[in-house]
Design a protein around this motif. Structure first.
Motif, PDB file in Angstrom:
ATOM      1  N   UNK A   1      42.626  84.285  88.955  1.00 52.16           N
ATOM      2  CA  UNK A   1      41.729  84.447  89.780  1.00 52.16           C
ATOM      3  C   UNK A   1      42.145  85.632  90.936  1.00 52.16           C
ATOM      4  N   UNK A   2      43.393  85.749  90.759  1.00 53.44           N
ATOM      5  CA  UNK A   2      43.715  87.204  91.790  1.00 53.44           C
ATOM      6  C   UNK A   2      43.281  88.180  91.099  1.00 53.44           C
ATOM      7  N   UNK A   3      43.499  88.408  89.759  1.00 52.96           N
ATOM      8  CA  UNK A   3      42.840  89.497  88.995  1.00 52.96           C
ATOM      9  C   UNK A   3      41.257  89.599  89.136  1.00 52.96           C
ATOM     10  N   UNK A   4      40.739  88.696  89.189  1.00 50.45           N
ATOM     11  CA  UNK A   4      39.359  88.572  89.432  1.00 50.45           C
ATOM     12  C   UNK A   4      38.684  89.136  90.939  1.00 50.45           C
ATOM     13  N   UNK A   5      39.413  88.571  91.748  1.00 52.00           N
ATOM     14  CA  UNK A   5      39.029  88.735  93.275  1.00 52.00           C
ATOM     15  C   UNK A   5      39.391  90.283  93.587  1.00 52.00           C
ATOM     16  N   UNK A   6      40.567  90.775  92.808  1.00 48.92           N
ATOM     17  CA  UNK A   6      40.601  92.027  93.258  1.00 48.92           C
ATOM     18  C   UNK A   6      39.746  93.086  93.067  1.00 48.92           C
ATOM     19  N   UNK A   7      38.845  92.725  91.673  1.00 46.98           N
ATOM     20  CA  UNK A   7      37.815  93.747  91.237  1.00 46.98           C
ATOM     21  C   UNK A   7      36.575  93.270  91.933  1.00 46.98           C
ATOM     22  N   UNK A   8      36.259  91.926  92.115  1.00 47.85           N
ATOM     23  CA  UNK A   8      35.204  91.776  92.774  1.00 47.85           C
ATOM     24  C   UNK A   8      35.083  92.192  94.154  1.00 47.85           C
ATOM     25  N   UNK A   9      36.122  92.157  95.124  1.00 42.69           N
ATOM     26  CA  UNK A   9      36.420  92.547  96.478  1.00 42.69           C
ATOM     27  C   UNK A   9      36.369  93.846  96.354  1.00 42.69           C
TER      28      UNK A   9
END
Length: 163
Positions: free
Chosen positions: A62-70
């Protein structure tokens, strides 16, 4: 905007976590066949090591995904880091929440469940600042009694809907 999850929503989240960890869904069995196991929110140790490991993997992903999404959403470099994924009592969790904060309930698709996303006030105001043309900096001092305006609530809701 602050909501408390109902017992049914909490049960639904637990069912989904159990299903992802390979445990059968006892809640789908008829009431007469179910074995009810009490959960003591005052004590730790309710999750197995395998379940905690699965939660850590989930949160790291989730952290990796939210980094790129944000980063894409705010058009700037954003860096989140998983510091810990520990099991704490409900009382410790509530005691660790800083006031004021912004909490948004969101849908977990395709699980047909709900999740809770919370931001501390400084992060919320930084996101609002960035989306309204600023540099994305939080105010120097936040009045703990200050409520979000309707416009700010709308902006935060748009952020939560995106993710």
């Amino acid at each position: 905007m602050q909501e408390i999850l109902s017992p049914q929503e909490i049960d639904s989240l637990i069912v989904r976590v159990d299903a992802r960890c390979g445990q059968p869904d006892a809640r789908s069995a008829p009431l007469s066949v179910r074995q009810v196991r009490a959960y003591d929110f005052a004590n730790r140790g309710q999750f197995s090591r395998e379940q905690l490991r699965a939660l850590k993997v989930f949160h790291a992903s989730f952290t990796r995904t939210i980094n790129s999404a944000f980063s894409a959403y705010f058009n700037t470099s954003v860096q989140f880091e998983l510091l810990a994924a520990d099991q704490v009592t409900f009382e410790e969790y509530i005691g660790s929440i800083q006031s004021p904060l912004v909490a948004c309930r969101f849908s977990l698709i395709p699980l047909a469940s709900k999740g809770l996303l919370q931001f501390d006030s400084s992060m919320s105001f930084a996101m609002i600042d960035r989306l309204t043309g600023g540099k994305g900096l939080p105010p120097a001092k936040i009045n703990p009694d200050r409520q979000l305006t309707d416009l700010e609530k709308s902006i935060i809701q748009r952020i939560a809907i995106q993710f």
